[in-house]
Motif scaffolding. Structure first.
Motif, mmCIF file in Angstrom:
data_model
loop_
_atom_site.group_PDB
_atom_site.id
_atom_site.type_symbol
_atom_site.label_atom_id
_atom_site.label_comp_id
_atom_site.label_asym_id
_atom_site.label_seq_id
_atom_site.Cartn_x
_atom_site.Cartn_y
_atom_site.Cartn_z
ATOM 1 N N LEU A 143 -23.023 34.350 -2.627
ATOM 2 C CA LEU A 143 -24.468 34.381 -2.869
ATOM 3 C C LEU A 143 -25.239 33.974 -1.608
ATOM 4 C CD1 LEU A 143 -24.551 32.725 -6.413
ATOM 5 C CD2 LEU A 143 -24.468 35.155 -5.847
ATOM 6 N N ARG A 144 -24.799 32.877 -0.971
ATOM 7 C CA ARG A 144 -25.454 32.397 0.255
ATOM 8 C C ARG A 144 -24.391 31.812 1.186
ATOM 9 N NH1 ARG A 144 -28.703 30.821 -3.814
ATOM 10 N NH2 ARG A 144 -27.847 28.722 -3.909
ATOM 11 N N TYR A 145 -24.663 31.905 2.482
ATOM 12 C CA TYR A 145 -23.724 31.374 3.471
ATOM 13 C C TYR A 145 -24.516 30.798 4.631
ATOM 14 C CZ TYR A 145 -20.233 31.447 7.262
ATOM 15 O OH TYR A 145 -19.418 31.125 8.320
ATOM 16 N N LYS A 146 -24.345 29.500 4.874
ATOM 17 C CA LYS A 146 -24.931 28.820 6.021
ATOM 18 C C LYS A 146 -23.784 28.351 6.899
ATOM 19 C CE LYS A 146 -29.255 27.211 3.918
ATOM 20 N NZ LYS A 146 -30.147 26.045 3.707
ATOM 21 N N PRO A 147 -23.484 29.065 7.972
ATOM 22 C CA PRO A 147 -22.342 28.689 8.813
ATOM 23 C C PRO A 147 -22.390 27.224 9.210
ATOM 24 C CG PRO A 147 -23.231 30.793 9.526
ATOM 25 C CD PRO A 147 -24.187 30.250 8.487
ATOM 26 N N GLY A 148 -21.236 26.580 9.059
ATOM 27 C CA GLY A 148 -21.132 25.182 9.438
ATOM 28 C C GLY A 148 -21.750 24.216 8.467
ATOM 29 N N ARG A 149 -22.320 24.715 7.355
ATOM 30 C CA ARG A 149 -23.005 23.811 6.431
ATOM 31 C C ARG A 149 -22.554 23.987 4.981
ATOM 32 N NH1 ARG A 149 -29.333 23.799 7.203
ATOM 33 N NH2 ARG A 149 -29.037 22.164 5.639
ATOM 34 N N ARG A 150 -22.678 25.208 4.451
ATOM 35 C CA ARG A 150 -22.395 25.390 3.026
ATOM 36 C C ARG A 150 -22.212 26.867 2.716
ATOM 37 N NH1 ARG A 150 -26.685 23.768 -1.689
ATOM 38 N NH2 ARG A 150 -27.797 25.503 -0.734
ATOM 39 N N ILE A 151 -21.385 27.135 1.704
ATOM 40 C CA ILE A 151 -21.273 28.481 1.172
ATOM 41 C C ILE A 151 -21.347 28.397 -0.346
ATOM 42 C CG2 ILE A 151 -18.728 28.460 1.100
ATOM 43 C CD1 ILE A 151 -18.907 31.475 1.939
ATOM 44 N N VAL A 152 -22.104 29.325 -0.947
ATOM 45 C CA VAL A 152 -22.319 29.349 -2.397
ATOM 46 C C VAL A 152 -21.803 30.682 -2.924
ATOM 47 C CG1 VAL A 152 -24.013 29.144 -4.260
ATOM 48 C CG2 VAL A 152 -24.386 27.935 -2.102
ATOM 49 N N LEU A 153 -20.997 30.597 -4.001
ATOM 50 C CA LEU A 153 -20.377 31.797 -4.550
ATOM 51 C C LEU A 153 -20.513 31.824 -6.062
ATOM 52 C CD1 LEU A 153 -17.972 30.248 -2.518
ATOM 53 C CD2 LEU A 153 -17.500 32.688 -2.261
ATOM 54 N N ARG A 154 -20.363 33.007 -6.628
ATOM 55 C CA ARG A 154 -20.315 33.180 -8.075
ATOM 56 C C ARG A 154 -18.888 33.540 -8.467
ATOM 57 N NH1 ARG A 154 -23.224 38.060 -9.375
ATOM 58 N NH2 ARG A 154 -21.201 39.075 -9.568
ATOM 59 N N ALA A 155 -18.363 32.849 -9.469
ATOM 60 C CA ALA A 155 -17.022 33.128 -9.980
ATOM 61 C C ALA A 155 -17.139 33.953 -11.250
ATOM 62 C CB ALA A 155 -16.283 31.827 -10.258
#
Length: 702
Positions: A143-155
């Motif tokens: 869903l969102r990706y901030k390199p070096g900080r956080r990644i958000v995904l849907r399962a």
């Protein structure tokens, strides 16, 4: 490798003022550049720019697959070190270098500062991660990706979307996200499925529904404001961290980096931002905006409590209003959404002081000044200037939209502990289903015994009429036993000023009209039969609704908007109608008052039940179909087949009134929608068409 990109004039100007990053244009346009590499169709998900130092873009596949990349550019003096990093060159999947642009594309498998995200790239490690979170055999979408900080995904599982998965780079961010998610769950938000401290990962339940946007209907913002107020009224802030202070100096620096000519103005505004006062401390969301709200069928859910804190209630309201201000610059008007949000909040608890909301709104909007640049909007320079213009306006105003009085008992009706005391059982879940600010609300209670109840709250106190009528109608035969019924009454709760009814199995007829897979013709015939059964049931009240009452409502509506000619036509039309036998009327009968179940059609919301002319209910129902057709850009005959099915269903059980009689009330009911449409932005385009149609039909007698 030679490279070229088509830079917009504003991006070209930015690149020209930063000669230390000659590859800046490559990262600003990383998505189209990546396509030339064969990396697929990517979209920007994140952008971080430090003049003269680096620029980093997060890129996510448009289909949400796991092939995310980070594009990074550096000064030439650092390039030899970047180019020779062993971990980027010796793995099976390698980084892609643009030597001429001093830019590198790094795949998710080589993430440096978010190492846990590397597990997503290999099937074995991904399966282990999912197993640790109780999500084995699920597939993932980014869903969102901030390199070096956080990644958000849907399962996603066999039965659809199951969870939201977040992987963090920093322990502090993970700890705060867990604390916020646990708090949100206690307040009826998404359940925490699992956490993995080793991977700094947390999985929470996926929430079905639609996310609010500036184009959402005002009533959705009313419910969002009410739900926020419920959190503020019932939440416990004692275990939440304190709120960090705004940092306008950082925004000044960011603006100066992008548009040096605006530095003096940004500094001027930063020094004149209103003073923030720490009053009304409650449990706040900390980053509240429309896109954090999901509207479900039976409720409203606020997501992403990663920044939950103990802070002033005005912070959340100011944050949401600021985001709507931001969206309005170069976008759709959001005035109605802002007003609706405030109205919904005020219906549950008193608003914070207007000057406090405005202060937080100004600070929040100023912090968004460079967001259009990070979002890669082509006109980000004009948008930045528009934000500063609006911040300046906020600094000069102290006016807030007026809001209706709160519903005194709604906050208690939404509090599980108060409900427990009133009903003797603590609900498993409480959700605000509908709200008319300052007037009434509908609350859904999922009880521990499996029953689901709907509670109706009114500003003027508990309604004893509606449950009495509903119970009498069931006793008179409308109990669902022959395919038509009204829901069972489940009692009253005086301390909460509400009465309760059981939820019955069925789907709103209004929802079915939006579903091409539904058998709407059969549902319409069943609805016509159900209305006929209501009219054939002996009236259970002495209350009456006359032609004069119907005309008085129309007169009030049309005089407000200046349609006196239609009012005159309606008066003449009603004057020619002969008397008719009276029946028990629903009095607000249209498709959202009908639930179509597997074996039964249920009639709901009988609060206005009275004796009157049967043509009033029939005409009102048909008028709502006309209005819906016009609202969707069709002509008034768009639903003719559904209309015929509805009338034929009625005719099978009871004689229809004269068609001209039904027509009289149909066009009078439709004329009322002129006034209604003025209050809803998404309906205003129908006003002219409704007026023209009503004039014609009331004149020719059809």
């Amino acid at each position: 490798m030679p490279w070229t990109v088509d830079l917009s004039p504003v991006d070209a100007a930015l690149c020209a003022q930063d000669p230390d990053l000659p590859g800046l244009g490559a990262v600003l346009n990383a998505a189209p550049l990546a396509k030339t590499l064969g990396l697929g169709e990517l979209r920007h998900s994140y952008l971080k720019y430090k003049p003269g130092t680096n620029c980093v873009a997060g890129l996510v596949p448009r289909d949400g697959s796991l092939g995310a990349w980070a594009a990074m550019t550096y000064p030439p003096v650092r390039w030899p070190d970047i180019r020779s990093r062993p971990k980027w060159n010796k793995k099976a999947q390698k980084a892609v270098y643009f030597d001429d642009a001093f830019t590198v594309f790094v795949p998710l498998a080589l993430e440096r500062r978010l190492p846990n995200a590397r597990k997503l790239s290999a099937e074995k490690s991904r399966a282990e991660l999912l197993h640790s979170l109780g999500l084995s055999h699920h597939t993932l979408k980014i869903l969102r990706y901030k390199p070096g900080r956080r990644i958000v995904l849907r399962a996603d599982g066999p039965k659809g979307s199951r969870a939201v998965l977040k992987l963090h780079a920093r322990q502090a961010d993970f700890d705060r996200a867990v604390a916020g998610a646990v708090y949100a769950e206690t307040m009826g938000g998404p359940a925490v499925i699992a956490t993995s401290p080793t991977d700094l990962a947390i999985a929470t339940a996926w929430t079905q529904g639609h996310v609010l946007s500036p184009l959402s209907e005002p009533r959705d913002f009313v419910l969002a404001g009410a739900m926020l107020a419920r959190h503020h009224a019932a939440g416990d802030p004692k275990n939440l961290p304190g709120l960090s202070a705004p940092k306008p100096h950082r925004t000044v620096r960011a603006i100066s980096n992008l548009q040096p000519s605006l530095k003096a103005r940004a500094q001027y505004l930063a020094e004149r931002l209103p003073t923030l006062v720490a009053d009304g401390m409650v449990a706040i969301h900390g980053d509240f905006s429309a896109d954090q709200v999901v509207r479900e069928t039976f409720g409203t859910v606020i997501l992403d409590w990663d920044r939950a804190a103990c802070g002033p209630a005005a912070r959340d309201l100011g944050s949401a209003l600021a985001r709507l201000d931001f969206d309005e610059i170069g976008g759709p008007l959001t005035e109605d959404a802002r007003r609706a949000l405030i109205e919904g909040y005020a219906a549950v608890r008193p608003l914070p002081k207007g000057e406090s909301i405005i202060a937080h709104r100004a600070h929040a909007l100023f912090a968004l000044a460079v967001e259009a640049f990070r979002d890669r909007r082509p006109d980000w320079d004009r948008h930045l200037g528009g934000v500063l213009d609006r911040v300046e306006q906020l600094c000069q105003t102290s006016q807030m939209p007026k809001a209706p009085s709160a519903l005194p008992s709604l906050s208690s009706a939404l509090d599980p502990e108060h409900v427990h005391a009133a009903l003797g059982a603590r609900p498993v879940e409480v959700a605000l289903a509908r709200l008319k600010p300052g007037r009434r609300a509908l609350v859904r209670y999922d009880m521990p015994d499996g029953n689901v109840l709907l509670g109706k709250v009114r500003a003027k106190g508990i309604d004893l009429y509606a449950p009495r009528i509903q119970a009498k109608l069931r006793s008179a035969g409308l109990d669902g036993s022959d395919g038509v019924g009204v829901p069972p009454v489940a009692g009253t709760a005086d301390s909460l000023a509400l009465w309760l009814q059981q939820v019955v199995p069925g789907r709103s007829l209004g929802d079915m009209l939006d579903d091409p897979n539904c058998d709407c013709l059969n549902a319409m015939r069943g609805t016509g039969r159900a209305l006929a059964r209501l009219h054939l049931t002996p009236a259970q009240t002495e209350r009456r609704w006359t032609h004069a009452d119907e005309l008085a409502v129309l007169e009030k509506a049309l005089l407000e908007v200046g349609y006196k000619d239609i009012l005159s036509l309606a008066k003449a039309r009603l004057a020619r109608l002969p008397p008719a036998p009276e029946v028990g009327l629903h009095r607000d009968f249209y498709f959202d008052q009908v639930l179509v179940g597997p074996d039964t059609v249920w009639l709901v919301d009988l609060d206005l039940y009275a004796q009157g002319d049967a043509a009033i209910d029939l005409g009102n129902f048909l008028a709502h179909l006309d209005e819906l057709a016009l609202r969707r850009g069709n002509d008034a005959g768009h639903f003719d087949a559904l209309e015929d099915a509805f009338l034929s269903g009625y005719r099978l059980s009871a004689p229809l009134p004269d068609p001209r009689r039904i027509g009289s009330f149909r066009w009078i009911s439709l004329a009322r929608h002129i006034a209604i449409a003025t209050r809803f932005p998404e309906r205003r385009h129908t006003i002219s068409a409704i007026g023209t149609l009503c004039r014609k039909k009331l004149s020719d007698g059809t």
